[in-house]
Write an enzyme that holds these catalytic residues in place. Structure first.
Site, PDB file in Angstrom:
ATOM      1  N   CYS A   1       0.843  -1.199   0.000  1.00 28.79           N
ATOM      2  CA  CYS A   1       0.000   0.000   0.000  1.00 28.79           C
ATOM      3  C   CYS A   1       0.880   1.253   0.000  1.00 28.79           C
ATOM      4  CB  CYS A   1      -0.885   0.040   1.247  1.00 28.79           C
ATOM      5  SG  CYS A   1      -2.020  -1.345   1.418  1.00 28.79           S
TER       6      CYS A   1
ATOM      7  N   GLY B   1      -3.331 -17.791  -6.718  1.00 28.76           N
ATOM      8  CA  GLY B   1      -3.869 -16.461  -6.987  1.00 28.76           C
ATOM      9  C   GLY B   1      -4.594 -16.352  -8.302  1.00 28.76           C
TER      10      GLY B   1
ATOM     11  N   ASN C   1       4.132 -10.475  -3.698  1.00 29.40           N
ATOM     12  CA  ASN C   1       2.991  -9.737  -4.191  1.00 29.40           C
ATOM     13  C   ASN C   1       3.214  -9.508  -5.690  1.00 29.40           C
ATOM     14  OD1 ASN C   1       0.637  -8.131  -4.265  1.00 29.40           O
ATOM     15  ND2 ASN C   1       1.083  -7.249  -2.262  1.00 29.40           N
TER      16      ASN C   1
END
Length: 300
Positions: free
Chosen positions: A128, A263, A190
């Site tokens: 983030c 994912g 990620n």
């Protein structure tokens, strides 16, 4: 044959979970996937207040995967606790809540709100943008990563897993920073920042210009980074990145991951997690492996 995995005192029936942002909280998949068979459901990112996400278009297919610029759209922690947690508690699976925020205080507030909720683990999305530090991601600066880890650990009731960004120079440095600040574990990788341009229209495909690359194309990078992180720290790792089948999952475990997450393939074939679970068991039988923990970090 024992497929159980223990991470930070939490026992999972098998080492397979879902990657945050690809599975919602399981509601959309419950008709296609037996949630009871999953080691855990890792939820979509949850923030203190509702986030609208980025403008559309924000998803596009690319060679070997997809780009997304969803922007962590979610209805906020209150809706999550009232709607999603009761739904997930209907199933015999662990609950890992992915937490996002734009300031340290927001992360901490979500962790505090979850203290009395029946969830098993927190996964902290440090990709983030830190609005107080020029929008650089928390996970791209070791000092910021250590600080947010330390602050969340001071308040959280559940074990804290820090989800590392691959968009860094040295993943081992970031892994050590999280461990030094008290993280109970890590998850990686990620998405990788990418871009797609429409050559006919001569414009960016995504409204956000850039997006997070996921899918089979990033798998070798995930294997490399999981191996580097696993050899830099002594805390467990949840490995993810391009897991399309059991072989990919096993590869991540051999590299050092204790669990694996599926994912982008959830969008392609919703039953991928079930195939991965079955494939790991078949591999263990074929190789004469009694305990799945024997696979973790086997390849040095």
């Amino acid at each position: 044959m024992n497929t159980q995995i223990n991470i930070a005192g939490v026992t999972f029936k098998n080492p397979v979970t879902t990657a945050s942002g690809t599975f919602g909280s399981g509601m959309e998949y419950a008709d296609f996937v037996d949630l009871n068979r999953l080691g855990a459901v890792t939820t979509k990112g949850v923030s203190l207040t509702p986030w609208e996400g980025n403008p559309t278009p924000r998803v596009t297919e690319v060679y070997g995967g997809m780009l997304n610029a969803i922007g962590l759209q979610n209805p906020g922690i209150e809706v999550f606790c009232e709607r999603d947690v009761p739904f997930l508690k209907k199933f015999d699976t662990r609950i890992i809540v992915n937490v996002c925020g734009k300031t340290v205080e927001e992360y901490v507030a979500v962790a505090e709100r979850l203290i009395d909720e029946p969830v098993d683990m927190l996964e902290i999305n440090v990709s983030c943008p830190n609005v107080r530090e020029g929008a650089i991601a928390f996970g791209q600066d070791p000092g910021a990563l250590a600080n947010v880890t330390r602050e969340i650990k001071a308040k959280a009731a559940q074990p804290v897993i820090m989800k590392l960004s691959p968009n860094v120079t040295d993943i081992a440095e970031m892994a050590r920073a999280a461990e030094s600040a008290g993280a109970d574990g890590l998850s990686l990788i990620n998405t990788i920042t990418g871009m797609k341009i429409d050559v006919e229209r001569q414009r960016f495909v995504l409204a956000n210009r850039t997006g997070g690359m996921s899918g089979p194309a990033i798998h070798p990078i995930a294997v490399r980074m999981v191996h580097q992180a696993a050899n830099a720290v002594n805390i467990p790792i949840i490995g993810m990145g391009g897991v399309a089948g059991a072989e990919d999952a096993i590869e991540l475990m051999l590299a050092g991951a204790s669990m694996v997450a599926v994912g982008a393939m959830n969008f392609v074939e919703p039953g991928t997690t079930m195939r991965v679970i079955d494939g790991i068991e078949e591999y263990m039988l074929r190789k004469g492996i009694e305990n799945v923990t024997e696979l973790i970090g086997l390849v040095k």
